[in-house]
Design a protein around this motif. Structure first.
Motif, PDB file in Angstrom:
ATOM      1  N   PHE A  57      79.735  69.004  56.171  1.00 57.21           N
ATOM      2  CA  PHE A  57      79.839  69.294  54.744  1.00 57.21           C
ATOM      3  C   PHE A  57      81.107  70.104  54.466  1.00 57.21           C
ATOM      4  O   PHE A  57      81.861  69.823  53.528  1.00 57.21           O
ATOM      5  CB  PHE A  57      78.592  70.050  54.289  1.00 57.21           C
ATOM      6  CG  PHE A  57      78.505  70.274  52.806  1.00 57.21           C
ATOM      7  CD1 PHE A  57      77.984  69.303  51.968  1.00 57.21           C
ATOM      8  CD2 PHE A  57      78.932  71.467  52.244  1.00 57.21           C
ATOM      9  CE1 PHE A  57      77.896  69.504  50.594  1.00 57.21           C
ATOM     10  CE2 PHE A  57      78.865  71.685  50.871  1.00 57.21           C
ATOM     11  CZ  PHE A  57      78.334  70.693  50.053  1.00 57.21           C
ATOM     12  N   ALA A  81      84.337  68.025  54.761  1.00 55.89           N
ATOM     13  CA  ALA A  81      84.589  67.206  53.567  1.00 55.89           C
ATOM     14  C   ALA A  81      85.169  68.061  52.449  1.00 55.89           C
ATOM     15  O   ALA A  81      86.100  67.643  51.748  1.00 55.89           O
ATOM     16  CB  ALA A  81      83.307  66.527  53.116  1.00 55.89           C
ATOM     17  N   SER A  82      84.644  69.267  52.280  1.00 54.89           N
ATOM     18  CA  SER A  82      85.154  70.187  51.268  1.00 54.89           C
ATOM     19  C   SER A  82      86.601  70.564  51.570  1.00 54.89           C
ATOM     20  O   SER A  82      87.469  70.535  50.690  1.00 54.89           O
ATOM     21  CB  SER A  82      84.281  71.439  51.216  1.00 54.89           C
ATOM     22  OG  SER A  82      84.767  72.380  50.291  1.00 54.89           O
ATOM     23  N   ALA A  86      75.063  74.019  52.656  1.00 56.06           N
ATOM     24  CA  ALA A  86      76.216  73.891  51.767  1.00 56.06           C
ATOM     25  C   ALA A  86      77.061  75.160  51.692  1.00 56.06           C
ATOM     26  O   ALA A  86      78.154  75.146  51.111  1.00 56.06           O
ATOM     27  CB  ALA A  86      75.740  73.505  50.363  1.00 56.06           C
ATOM     28  N   GLY A  89      80.748  74.965  52.943  1.00 57.30           N
ATOM     29  CA  GLY A  89      81.549  74.103  52.080  1.00 57.30           C
ATOM     30  C   GLY A  89      81.953  74.787  50.788  1.00 57.30           C
ATOM     31  O   GLY A  89      83.107  74.670  50.336  1.00 57.30           O
ATOM     32  N   GLN A  98      74.044  61.830  53.938  1.00 58.53           N
ATOM     33  CA  GLN A  98      75.069  62.833  54.268  1.00 58.53           C
ATOM     34  C   GLN A  98      76.488  62.265  54.133  1.00 58.53           C
ATOM     35  O   GLN A  98      77.373  62.542  54.944  1.00 58.53           O
ATOM     36  CB  GLN A  98      74.831  63.395  55.666  1.00 58.53           C
ATOM     37  CG  GLN A  98      73.521  64.159  55.771  1.00 58.53           C
ATOM     38  CD  GLN A  98      73.228  64.692  57.148  1.00 58.53           C
ATOM     39  OE1 GLN A  98      74.103  64.769  58.002  1.00 58.53           O
ATOM     40  NE2 GLN A  98      71.987  65.057  57.395  1.00 58.53           N
ATOM     41  N   TRP A 124      79.175  62.989  52.551  1.00 59.32           N
ATOM     42  CA  TRP A 124      79.800  64.059  51.784  1.00 59.32           C
ATOM     43  C   TRP A 124      81.172  63.665  51.247  1.00 59.32           C
ATOM     44  O   TRP A 124      81.698  64.332  50.352  1.00 59.32           O
ATOM     45  CB  TRP A 124      79.918  65.326  52.643  1.00 59.32           C
ATOM     46  CG  TRP A 124      78.671  65.714  53.364  1.00 59.32           C
ATOM     47  CD1 TRP A 124      78.554  66.003  54.686  1.00 59.32           C
ATOM     48  CD2 TRP A 124      77.345  65.861  52.819  1.00 59.32           C
ATOM     49  NE1 TRP A 124      77.243  66.326  55.001  1.00 59.32           N
ATOM     50  CE2 TRP A 124      76.481  66.246  53.871  1.00 59.32           C
ATOM     51  CE3 TRP A 124      76.804  65.698  51.542  1.00 59.32           C
ATOM     52  CZ2 TRP A 124      75.125  66.474  53.703  1.00 59.32           C
ATOM     53  CZ3 TRP A 124      75.429  65.925  51.367  1.00 59.32           C
ATOM     54  CH2 TRP A 124      74.616  66.301  52.427  1.00 59.32           C
ATOM     55  N   GLU A 125      81.755  62.605  51.798  1.00 53.22           N
ATOM     56  CA  GLU A 125      83.056  62.151  51.297  1.00 53.22           C
ATOM     57  C   GLU A 125      82.968  61.712  49.836  1.00 53.22           C
ATOM     58  O   GLU A 125      83.979  61.693  49.129  1.00 53.22           O
ATOM     59  CB  GLU A 125      83.566  61.001  52.161  1.00 53.22           C
ATOM     60  CG  GLU A 125      83.794  61.357  53.630  1.00 53.22           C
ATOM     61  CD  GLU A 125      84.932  62.340  53.826  1.00 53.22           C
ATOM     62  OE1 GLU A 125      85.856  62.336  52.999  1.00 53.22           O
ATOM     63  OE2 GLU A 125      84.886  63.113  54.804  1.00 53.22           O
ATOM     64  N   VAL A 156      81.422  63.300  47.553  1.00 56.52           N
ATOM     65  CA  VAL A 156      81.405  64.491  46.701  1.00 56.52           C
ATOM     66  C   VAL A 156      82.845  64.928  46.437  1.00 56.52           C
ATOM     67  O   VAL A 156      83.649  65.065  47.367  1.00 56.52           O
ATOM     68  CB  VAL A 156      80.630  65.644  47.367  1.00 56.52           C
ATOM     69  CG1 VAL A 156      80.660  66.884  46.491  1.00 56.52           C
ATOM     70  CG2 VAL A 156      79.188  65.226  47.675  1.00 56.52           C
ATOM     71  N   LEU A 167      75.405  69.824  42.907  1.00 57.29           N
ATOM     72  CA  LEU A 167      75.978  69.059  44.006  1.00 57.29           C
ATOM     73  C   LEU A 167      75.502  67.614  43.984  1.00 57.29           C
ATOM     74  O   LEU A 167      76.285  66.681  44.179  1.00 57.29           O
ATOM     75  CB  LEU A 167      75.582  69.723  45.344  1.00 57.29           C
ATOM     76  CG  LEU A 167      75.964  68.985  46.626  1.00 57.29           C
ATOM     77  CD1 LEU A 167      77.482  68.945  46.762  1.00 57.29           C
ATOM     78  CD2 LEU A 167      75.325  69.661  47.818  1.00 57.29           C
ATOM     79  N   ASN A 168      74.221  67.435  43.739  1.00 60.97           N
ATOM     80  CA  ASN A 168      73.616  66.094  43.773  1.00 60.97           C
ATOM     81  C   ASN A 168      73.713  65.435  42.408  1.00 60.97           C
ATOM     82  O   ASN A 168      72.709  65.179  41.736  1.00 60.97           O
ATOM     83  CB  ASN A 168      72.144  66.217  44.211  1.00 60.97           C
ATOM     84  CG  ASN A 168      71.498  64.874  44.432  1.00 60.97           C
ATOM     85  OD1 ASN A 168      72.180  63.847  44.546  1.00 60.97           O
ATOM     86  ND2 ASN A 168      70.174  64.864  44.509  1.00 60.97           N
TER      87      ASN A 168
END
Length: 360
Positions: free
Chosen positions: A46, A49-50, A282, A285, A330, A332-333, A335, A358-359
């Motif tokens: 996570f 990705a952030s 999270a 991230g 998962q 996360w890319e 996001v 987030l979701n």
């Protein structure tokens, strides 16, 4: 603090330089576990990705479970020729002040995540940026609430299933010296008091699934009328469930865990576990977001002058379908982490790191 330790630290720090990576932000996270540990694997991915979205060079250094090996990695990161712009670490008992001292001596801003300040160190550490000016931020799960939320849900489930006239509980926790484990234990104790149920004992399994399974077998023998085995992690809870089935107690003993690991969520969906509490994966991230903004002159201290407590959420059979795909895929890319940043979005008045945001 040991005088020799201070001398060694200062010598190591002097080896490094004061130059960060040009043109990008270099952040080092000293992780207590590698990627193959369920919770930390999710946490790392996570955060990666952030960091990618924010053009952050994130270096994750893996540590052994021994806290002094962890401290060694903190010291080496600070003494590196390629010294990071920010250091991110996790509080451990007996070395909490040592971690902050190292960052202070090498003048690297440090942001602490995932665990609260150990009780015995709160007075001397003080508030953020008080006694340690390079201790710039702190984010920790509401561990007490997580233990409480899980305990309350398991008690409700036991009563709904009419497992026993008198609900009896045992707990299997993490490490004796872990502030997160101790806080989760206190949450369980609160739930037991409020719900007027009998909590016999809490034992420590050092986060080991195998050890938790063996302890569960002994606890079922010791307390034959137990109806709930509360576990401080999903990984331990799954092993506890395997033991419950093996000893033939699946019709009278239930369990659940904390962390929202992929295996844990699948176990809730299949009915093996009653519940899992999580969302704190999270934290690392969102720490990337805060440090990105801090680097670009937007200091989060005005909004978060003290510890940021990340929200913890309950997943049970009642709501698992709503969040299952997002958490287990998962991906996360997908996001866009720049949308959480005030530097990218000047109109943002208040950070929102909630799971619901987030979701989306």
């Amino acid at each position: 603090m040991n005088a020799l330790f201070r001398v060694i630290t200062l010598l190591l720090v002097s080896i490094g330089t004061c130059f960060a990576h040009p043109g990008t932000i270099h952040i080092t996270f000293i992780s207590p576990n590698p990627d193959d540990q369920d919770f930390w694997g999710i946490t790392h991915n996570f955060a990666r990705a952030s960091a990618k979205d924010l053009n952050i060079d994130l270096d994750i250094v893996y540590s052994a479970t021994n806290r002094y090996a962890y401290l060694k990695n903190v010291r080496q990161a600070c003494a590196s020729i390629d010294k990071p712009d920010y250091l991110v670490a996790v509080f451990h008992r007996a070395i909490a002040e040592d971690i902050l001292f190292i960052a202070e001596e090498c003048q690297i801003p440090i942001f602490m995540v995932n665990a609260g300040i150990p009780k015995e160190d709160k007075a001397t550490i003080g508030n953020i940026r008080e006694n340690y000016k390079f201790f710039i931020g702190h984010m920790a799960p509401s561990e007490h609430f997580a233990g409480y939320l899980l305990g309350k849900q398991l008690i409700k489930s036991a009563r709904d299933k009419s497992l026993s006239d008198t609900i009896e509980i045992v707990g299997i926790s993490g490490r004796r010296d872990g502030p997160e484990a101790l806080a989760r234990n206190e949450g369980l104790k609160q739930a037991a008091r409020e719900q007027n149920v009998l909590l016999h004992q809490i034992v420590f399994a050092d986060w080991s699934g195998d050890k938790a399974g063996k302890q569960a077998a002994e606890l079922i023998k010791r307390y034959p009328n137990v109806s709930i085995i509360w576990a401080a992690s999903d990984h331990m809870s799954i092993n506890v469930k395997n033991t419950i089935d093996r000893v033939g107690s699946s019709d009278k003993v239930i369990t659940g865990g904390i962390d929202w690991t992929k295996d844990g969520i699948n176990a809730v969906r299949s009915g093996l576990l009653e519940a899992s509490v999580g969302g704190h994966f999270a934290e690392l991230g969102f720490t990337m977001v805060l440090l990105y903004d801090h680097y670009h002159g937007i200091d989060f201290i005005s909004e978060y002058p003290s510890t940021i407590y990340s929200e913890m959420h309950l997943l049970s059979r009642e709501n698992i379908a709503q969040h299952y795909d997002f958490i287990t895929n998962q991906d996360w890319e997908k996001v866009d982490f720049t949308r959480f940043s005030k530097a990218f979005n000047p109109d943002i008045k208040q950070y929102d790191s909630s799971f619901d945001n987030l979701n989306q």
